[in-house]
Design a protein around this motif. Structure first.
Motif, PDB file in Angstrom:
ATOM      1  N   GLU A  72      14.716  -4.732 -24.087  1.00 30.90           N
ATOM      2  CA  GLU A  72      14.508  -3.908 -25.283  1.00 30.90           C
ATOM      3  C   GLU A  72      13.402  -4.518 -26.132  1.00 30.90           C
ATOM      4  N   ASN A  73      12.448  -3.702 -26.552  1.00 28.00           N
ATOM      5  CA  ASN A  73      11.308  -4.228 -27.303  1.00 28.00           C
ATOM      6  C   ASN A  73      11.333  -3.891 -28.793  1.00 28.00           C
ATOM      7  N   HIS A  74      12.295  -3.119 -29.239  1.00 27.79           N
ATOM      8  CA  HIS A  74      12.422  -2.757 -30.652  1.00 27.79           C
ATOM      9  C   HIS A  74      11.088  -2.263 -31.211  1.00 27.79           C
ATOM     10  N   HIS A  75      10.419  -1.419 -30.434  1.00 25.81           N
ATOM     11  CA  HIS A  75       9.106  -0.916 -30.847  1.00 25.81           C
ATOM     12  C   HIS A  75       9.179  -0.072 -32.109  1.00 25.81           C
ATOM     13  N   ASP A  76      10.343   0.467 -32.393  1.00 30.79           N
ATOM     14  CA  ASP A  76      10.518   1.254 -33.607  1.00 30.79           C
ATOM     15  C   ASP A  76      10.334   0.381 -34.849  1.00 30.79           C
ATOM     16  N   ASP A  77      11.016  -0.748 -34.888  1.00 25.37           N
ATOM     17  CA  ASP A  77      10.867  -1.673 -36.015  1.00 25.37           C
ATOM     18  C   ASP A  77       9.488  -2.326 -36.026  1.00 25.37           C
ATOM     19  N   ALA A  78       9.009  -2.747 -34.856  1.00 23.35           N
ATOM     20  CA  ALA A  78       7.703  -3.409 -34.781  1.00 23.35           C
ATOM     21  C   ALA A  78       6.609  -2.477 -35.284  1.00 23.35           C
ATOM     22  N   ALA A 113      16.596   5.578 -33.077  1.00 27.84           N
ATOM     23  CA  ALA A 113      17.942   5.901 -33.563  1.00 27.84           C
ATOM     24  C   ALA A 113      18.175   7.408 -33.509  1.00 27.84           C
ATOM     25  N   ALA A 114      17.130   8.185 -33.772  1.00 27.93           N
ATOM     26  CA  ALA A 114      17.265   9.646 -33.712  1.00 27.93           C
ATOM     27  C   ALA A 114      17.598  10.118 -32.301  1.00 27.93           C
ATOM     28  N   LYS A 115      17.036   9.467 -31.293  1.00 29.07           N
ATOM     29  CA  LYS A 115      17.384   9.811 -29.905  1.00 29.07           C
ATOM     30  C   LYS A 115      18.864   9.511 -29.660  1.00 29.07           C
ATOM     31  N   ARG A 116      19.292   8.347 -30.081  1.00 25.58           N
ATOM     32  CA  ARG A 116      20.699   7.965 -29.909  1.00 25.58           C
ATOM     33  C   ARG A 116      21.613   8.927 -30.672  1.00 25.58           C
ATOM     34  N   TYR A 117      21.183   9.304 -31.862  1.00 21.71           N
ATOM     35  CA  TYR A 117      21.934  10.242 -32.700  1.00 21.71           C
ATOM     36  C   TYR A 117      22.060  11.605 -32.015  1.00 21.71           C
ATOM     37  N   LEU A 118      20.939  12.143 -31.568  1.00 23.70           N
ATOM     38  CA  LEU A 118      20.966  13.462 -30.928  1.00 23.70           C
ATOM     39  C   LEU A 118      21.831  13.462 -29.677  1.00 23.70           C
ATOM     40  N   CYS A 119      21.828  12.370 -28.942  1.00 23.52           N
ATOM     41  CA  CYS A 119      22.696  12.276 -27.757  1.00 23.52           C
ATOM     42  C   CYS A 119      24.171  12.312 -28.147  1.00 23.52           C
ATOM     43  N   TYR A 127      16.618   6.186 -19.180  1.00 23.68           N
ATOM     44  CA  TYR A 127      16.662   4.766 -18.848  1.00 23.68           C
ATOM     45  C   TYR A 127      16.589   3.909 -20.112  1.00 23.68           C
ATOM     46  N   THR A 128      15.627   4.217 -20.994  1.00 23.80           N
ATOM     47  CA  THR A 128      15.490   3.406 -22.200  1.00 23.80           C
ATOM     48  C   THR A 128      16.643   3.646 -23.173  1.00 23.80           C
ATOM     49  N   LEU A 129      17.252   4.818 -23.146  1.00 22.91           N
ATOM     50  CA  LEU A 129      18.416   5.089 -24.002  1.00 22.91           C
ATOM     51  C   LEU A 129      19.497   4.044 -23.768  1.00 22.91           C
ATOM     52  N   ASP A 130      19.753   3.737 -22.536  1.00 17.63           N
ATOM     53  CA  ASP A 130      20.769   2.732 -22.213  1.00 17.63           C
ATOM     54  C   ASP A 130      20.394   1.374 -22.807  1.00 17.63           C
ATOM     55  N   LEU A 131      19.133   0.989 -22.667  1.00 27.36           N
ATOM     56  CA  LEU A 131      18.668  -0.286 -23.224  1.00 27.36           C
ATOM     57  C   LEU A 131      18.746  -0.297 -24.748  1.00 27.36           C
ATOM     58  N   GLN A 132      18.595   0.871 -25.351  1.00 26.47           N
ATOM     59  CA  GLN A 132      18.552   0.981 -26.806  1.00 26.47           C
ATOM     60  C   GLN A 132      19.935   1.167 -27.431  1.00 26.47           C
ATOM     61  N   GLY A 133      20.983   1.123 -26.631  1.00 29.93           N
ATOM     62  CA  GLY A 133      22.332   1.170 -27.170  1.00 29.93           C
ATOM     63  C   GLY A 133      23.130   2.402 -26.820  1.00 29.93           C
ATOM     64  N   GLY A 134      22.524   3.351 -26.126  1.00 32.41           N
ATOM     65  CA  GLY A 134      23.251   4.560 -25.732  1.00 32.41           C
ATOM     66  C   GLY A 134      23.518   5.469 -26.925  1.00 32.41           C
TER      67      GLY A 134
END
Length: 183
Positions: free
Chosen positions: A73-79, A101-107, A123-130
Motif C-alpha cells: 500500500e502506498n497511501h498515494h491519497d495522503d501523499a 476512502a470513497a472507493k471503500r465507501y462506495l463498495c 486488487y488495490t481495494l483489498d490492499l487499501q482495506g476493503g
C-alpha cells in the motif's frame, strides 16, 4: 516556491506517461479523462482540478504506484494531498485525500459498485482495506468533503477508457491557475 503548473506539467509529461497500474491508459490519460469528466459535469473549478491531480501521490510519495501493484500500500491519497497543499486549499486537497476512502465507501454502501471496478482497482481495494465497516461509513459521511470525494471517485472510475479522446494538460492550465492559492 516553484510554479505549480510547471511542477504538474513535469509529472504529466514524465511519470504520467507510464502505464496506469494495470489499466489500458497511462496515468496522465487517466487523470486527464477524470478532469474531462468533471468538466463535462459542469463541476466547480476546484473539483476539476482535484480530478486532474487526484493520483499525483503515485509519483510524489515515498512508495510508488508500481509498489502498490506489487502488493505494498502506498497511501498515494495522503501523499498527493500533502504534496498539493503547497498550492491548493482543502477544497482540492481533501477530495484527493479521500478518493481511496470513497472507493471503500462506495463498495460498502452500493454493493453492485464493486462489480463495476476494473480488475486492478479490485486488487488495490483489498490492499487499501476493503469495503468500509459501518463505523467507517459513519465517520466518512461525517467528513465535510465526503460528497466531493465520492463525486471525484465516479469521475475517476470513468477515466480509464483507452478509446476515449483525451485533451492535453494545457487545456487545464487556466483552471489550475484560477484555483491555486499560490502559483
Amino acid at each position: 516556491m516553484s510554479d505549480v503548473v510547471d511542477r504538474l506539467r513535469e509529472l504529466f509529461e514524465g511519470e504520467g506517461g507510464r502505464d496506469y497500474l494495470g489499466e489500458d491508459v497511462s496515468m496522465a490519460q487517466h487523470m486527464l479523462q477524470a478532469a474531462q469528466n468533471a468538466r463535462a459535469a459542469d463541476a466547480a473549478d476546484h473539483l476539476v482540478v482535484a480530478a486532474l491531480v487526484h493520483d499525483v501521490g503515485h509519483f510524489t510519495g515515498v512508495v510508488s504506484g508500481r509498489e502498490l501493484m506489487a502488493g505494498k500500500e502506498n497511501h498515494h491519497d495522503d501523499a498527493g494531498a500533502d504534496w498539493l497543499a503547497e498550492w491548493f486549499g482543502p477544497e482540492v486537497t481533501e477530495p484527493v485525500r479521500l478518493h481511496v476512502a470513497a472507493k471503500r465507501y462506495l463498495c460498502a454502501v452500493e454493493p453492485a459498485y464493486i462489480d463495476a471496478l476494473s480488475e486492478a482497482s479490485v486488487y488495490t481495494l483489498d490492499l487499501q482495506g476493503g469495503p468500509m465497516s459501518a463505523a467507517e461509513v459513519a465517520e466518512f459521511e461525517a467528513n465535510s468533503h465526503h460528497a466531493d470525494a465520492v463525486t471525484l471517485r465516479r469521475w475517476e472510475d470513468a477515466g480509464k477508457d483507452a478509446n476515449a479522446s483525451t485533451v492535453d494538460f494545457e487545456e487545464f492550465v487556466p483552471t489550475i491557475r484560477a484555483v491555486a492559492t499560490t502559483a
